[in-house]
Write a protein that holds these residues in place. Structure first.
Motif, PDB file in Angstrom:
ATOM      1  N   PHE A   1      35.724  40.773  44.213  1.00  0.00           N
ATOM      2  CA  PHE A   1      35.848  42.213  44.461  1.00  0.00           C
ATOM      3  C   PHE A   1      34.487  42.870  44.325  1.00  0.00           C
ATOM      4  O   PHE A   1      33.751  42.624  43.349  1.00  0.00           O
ATOM      5  CB  PHE A   1      36.827  42.827  43.451  1.00  0.00           C
ATOM      6  N   ASP A   2      34.123  43.687  45.281  1.00  0.00           N
ATOM      7  CA  ASP A   2      32.844  44.393  45.252  1.00  0.00           C
ATOM      8  C   ASP A   2      33.022  45.711  44.488  1.00  0.00           C
ATOM      9  O   ASP A   2      33.201  46.775  45.077  1.00  0.00           O
ATOM     10  CB  ASP A   2      32.366  44.652  46.683  1.00  0.00           C
ATOM     11  N   TYR A   3      32.981  45.619  43.166  1.00  0.00           N
ATOM     12  CA  TYR A   3      33.262  46.796  42.334  1.00  0.00           C
ATOM     13  C   TYR A   3      32.257  47.909  42.556  1.00  0.00           C
ATOM     14  O   TYR A   3      32.603  49.097  42.516  1.00  0.00           O
ATOM     15  CB  TYR A   3      33.308  46.399  40.850  1.00  0.00           C
ATOM     16  N   ALA A   4      30.985  47.560  42.820  1.00  0.00           N
ATOM     17  CA  ALA A   4      29.959  48.586  43.010  1.00  0.00           C
ATOM     18  C   ALA A   4      30.228  49.405  44.276  1.00  0.00           C
ATOM     19  O   ALA A   4      30.053  50.625  44.287  1.00  0.00           O
ATOM     20  CB  ALA A   4      28.580  47.934  43.081  1.00  0.00           C
ATOM     21  N   PHE A   5      30.673  48.723  45.339  1.00  0.00           N
ATOM     22  CA  PHE A   5      30.978  49.417  46.593  1.00  0.00           C
ATOM     23  C   PHE A   5      32.063  50.465  46.383  1.00  0.00           C
ATOM     24  O   PHE A   5      32.018  51.550  46.971  1.00  0.00           O
ATOM     25  CB  PHE A   5      31.420  48.400  47.651  1.00  0.00           C
ATOM     26  N   PHE A   6      33.045  50.129  45.523  1.00  0.00           N
ATOM     27  CA  PHE A   6      34.151  51.052  45.268  1.00  0.00           C
ATOM     28  C   PHE A   6      33.908  51.928  44.043  1.00  0.00           C
ATOM     29  O   PHE A   6      34.847  52.494  43.482  1.00  0.00           O
ATOM     30  CB  PHE A   6      35.450  50.264  45.123  1.00  0.00           C
ATOM     31  N   LYS A   7      32.652  51.997  43.631  1.00  0.00           N
ATOM     32  CA  LYS A   7      32.220  52.920  42.576  1.00  0.00           C
ATOM     33  C   LYS A   7      32.969  52.689  41.254  1.00  0.00           C
ATOM     34  O   LYS A   7      33.451  53.628  40.608  1.00  0.00           O
ATOM     35  CB  LYS A   7      32.394  54.375  43.033  1.00  0.00           C
ATOM     36  N   MET A   8      33.063  51.431  40.861  1.00  0.00           N
ATOM     37  CA  MET A   8      33.710  51.071  39.602  1.00  0.00           C
ATOM     38  C   MET A   8      32.748  50.270  38.738  1.00  0.00           C
ATOM     39  O   MET A   8      31.791  49.664  39.232  1.00  0.00           O
ATOM     40  CB  MET A   8      34.960  50.218  39.856  1.00  0.00           C
ATOM     41  N   SER A   9      33.039  50.253  37.457  1.00  0.00           N
ATOM     42  CA  SER A   9      32.290  49.393  36.546  1.00  0.00           C
ATOM     43  C   SER A   9      32.894  47.993  36.590  1.00  0.00           C
ATOM     44  O   SER A   9      34.065  47.826  36.943  1.00  0.00           O
ATOM     45  CB  SER A   9      32.369  49.933  35.112  1.00  0.00           C
ATOM     46  N   PRO A  10      32.124  46.966  36.227  1.00  0.00           N
ATOM     47  CA  PRO A  10      32.680  45.606  36.205  1.00  0.00           C
ATOM     48  C   PRO A  10      33.906  45.508  35.306  1.00  0.00           C
ATOM     49  O   PRO A  10      34.873  44.823  35.648  1.00  0.00           O
ATOM     50  CB  PRO A  10      31.524  44.761  35.675  1.00  0.00           C
ATOM     51  N   ARG A  11      33.903  46.195  34.178  1.00  0.00           N
ATOM     52  CA  ARG A  11      35.016  46.116  33.246  1.00  0.00           C
ATOM     53  C   ARG A  11      36.278  46.757  33.828  1.00  0.00           C
ATOM     54  O   ARG A  11      37.384  46.222  33.715  1.00  0.00           O
ATOM     55  CB  ARG A  11      34.661  46.792  31.923  1.00  0.00           C
ATOM     56  N   GLU A  12      36.110  47.927  34.468  1.00  0.00           N
ATOM     57  CA  GLU A  12      37.256  48.601  35.071  1.00  0.00           C
ATOM     58  C   GLU A  12      37.894  47.719  36.134  1.00  0.00           C
ATOM     59  O   GLU A  12      39.123  47.592  36.203  1.00  0.00           O
ATOM     60  CB  GLU A  12      36.814  49.923  35.693  1.00  0.00           C
ATOM     61  N   ALA A  13      37.055  47.091  36.960  1.00  0.00           N
ATOM     62  CA  ALA A  13      37.573  46.221  38.015  1.00  0.00           C
ATOM     63  C   ALA A  13      38.250  44.984  37.432  1.00  0.00           C
ATOM     64  O   ALA A  13      39.277  44.526  37.938  1.00  0.00           O
ATOM     65  CB  ALA A  13      36.439  45.813  38.949  1.00  0.00           C
ATOM     66  N   ASN A  14      37.688  44.442  36.368  1.00  0.00           N
ATOM     67  CA  ASN A  14      38.233  43.241  35.743  1.00  0.00           C
ATOM     68  C   ASN A  14      39.616  43.483  35.155  1.00  0.00           C
ATOM     69  O   ASN A  14      40.476  42.590  35.167  1.00  0.00           O
ATOM     70  CB  ASN A  14      37.277  42.759  34.642  1.00  0.00           C
ATOM     71  N   LEU A  15      39.848  44.700  34.663  1.00  0.00           N
ATOM     72  CA  LEU A  15      41.127  45.035  34.039  1.00  0.00           C
ATOM     73  C   LEU A  15      42.160  45.521  35.056  1.00  0.00           C
ATOM     74  O   LEU A  15      43.316  45.755  34.706  1.00  0.00           O
ATOM     75  CB  LEU A  15      40.930  46.111  32.968  1.00  0.00           C
ATOM     76  N   MET A  16      41.745  45.665  36.308  1.00  0.00           N
ATOM     77  CA  MET A  16      42.634  46.183  37.344  1.00  0.00           C
ATOM     78  C   MET A  16      43.475  45.068  37.959  1.00  0.00           C
ATOM     79  O   MET A  16      42.982  43.983  38.247  1.00  0.00           O
ATOM     80  CB  MET A  16      41.818  46.870  38.433  1.00  0.00           C
ATOM     81  N   ASP A  17      44.756  45.342  38.156  1.00  0.00           N
ATOM     82  CA  ASP A  17      45.668  44.408  38.805  1.00  0.00           C
ATOM     83  C   ASP A  17      45.074  43.949  40.139  1.00  0.00           C
ATOM     84  O   ASP A  17      44.681  44.772  40.961  1.00  0.00           O
ATOM     85  CB  ASP A  17      47.014  45.115  39.035  1.00  0.00           C
TER      86      ASP A  17
END
Length: 357
Positions: free
Chosen positions: A100-116
């Motif tokens: 998942f390209d978390y930076a493209f979707f304006k998220m932190s790595p931790r937020e993306a990691n905890l997301m379903d």
């Protein structure tokens, strides 16, 4: 369960991707155009690849991917379950669900990691769909665009796995694991002002979401709509107890003497919809035209999960009336096709009764 039938006028549909709508004088105000598609199903990531899978009869049922098995066993290790005693079901799995390209979707790595992962995949696919329709970037920002997703969780909640792994961010994971946030996150990210709705009607969730999206477009509640679904099997353990609806080999053999149940799979798809008259005006690429939809419920039947032949007949006829078409013009039907001894005969009888009228 709710039953729904989607009628797509065959004269307006072309699987190769070329637009066939030429006669603007033959456009109903009810007609809805599909102008964008994004998908990921097994090894298919485009509509062309998916069509070749169907045309060639490719068997997509495979063992649980090795890397995903490693991740799943890692989670199970926190429960004390012996990894050597665990086996996984066969299904049409996606190879990877952890990129998942978390930076493209304006998220932190931790937020993306905890997301379903269901949220992550649908977000990516919805973005691809918007780009496929030619409305990428900020072209939809502030617009009255609706987002409708059909989503039916299967009890394997990612938040439970986060908690199981002992993550200190269990509370922080909550927004990324709520069903209602899946469409809302897209509306938030793209600044879309139309309805943002999550629909759960079990196996008809995606088509029910499509039905409500079409109704919203027809009423003017939104000017265009993103609609789709996503389904992953995060922990597909083979417990040795097979539900009656599931086939022994994981494959659906609909309308076949060998039918013994339905198979399982994973995938994500998003469609971009717009009223046909506006799509023609805006010179959008048109994949297909939705002529009409209908939705009902079985009511009282022999069991809460059992289909009802009268209800199936009624919803088919209702869809024809809504579409304003004659059954003689229909040349192709995509059936529910559960592959169950109970469901298949009832579906055939419902279709037969509807045409017999």
């Amino acid at each position: 369960m709710k039953r729904k039938l989607l009628d797509i006028g065959p004269s307006k549909t072309n699987i190769s991707g070329k637009s066939l709508v030429k006669d603007k004088g033959d456009v109903s105000s009810k007609d809805i155009a599909i102008i964008g598609i994004g998908l990921k199903i097994r090894d298919a990531s485009t509509i062309g690849e998916f069509w070749r899978y169907l045309a060639d009869g490719v068997d997509c049922i495979v063992p649980f991917p090795q890397q995903r098995k490693k991740d799943a066993l890692g989670y199970l290790g926190h429960t004390g379950i012996d990894a050597g005693s665990v086996t996984f079901l066969q299904a049409a799995y996606l190879e990877a669900i952890d990129t998942f390209d978390y930076a493209f979707f304006k998220m932190s790595p931790r937020e993306a990691n905890l997301m379903d992962p269901n949220q992550r995949l649908f977000l990516e696919t919805a973005w691809t769909c918007v780009e496929d329709a030619g409305y990428g970037g900020d072209l939809l920002r502030g617009s009255r665009t609706g987002v409708f997703i059909g989503f039916s969780g299967d009890g394997e909640g990612y938040s439970r796995l986060v908690t199981l792994a002992g993550s200190a961010g269990a509370m922080q994971a909550m927004p990324g694991n709520l069903d209602a946030i899946i469409p809302s996150r897209i509306s938030y990210l793209m600044d879309l002002k139309g309805p943002s709705v999550s629909v759960n009607t079990a196996c008809s969730s995606a088509l029910a979401a499509l039905h409500w999206a079409c109704r919203s477009l027809r009423s003017g509640e939104c000017r265009q709509a993103l609609v789709g679904t996503v389904r992953l099997k995060l922990m597909p353990l083979d417990t040795g107890v097979r539900p009656e609806i599931m086939s022994a080999d994981g494959r659906t053999k609909a309308f076949d003497d060998r039918s013994d149940g339905t198979g399982a799979g994973e995938g994500v798809i998003a469609l971009m919809l717009k009223p046909l008259h506006r799509a023609l005006r805006d010179n959008d690429h048109i994949y297909a035209v939705i002529k009409g939809t209908a939705l009902n419920q079985d009511g009282n039947s022999i069991g809460i999960t059992a289909p009802n032949v009268e209800a199936q007949e009624d919803v088919i006829v209702s869809a024809w009336y809504d579409a304003g078409i004659h059954p003689d013009t229909i040349s192709f039907i995509e059936a529910h096709g559960t592959g169950t001894v109970l469901g298949d005969p009832i579906e055939v009888e419902g279709i037969t009764r509807a045409f017999r009228r």
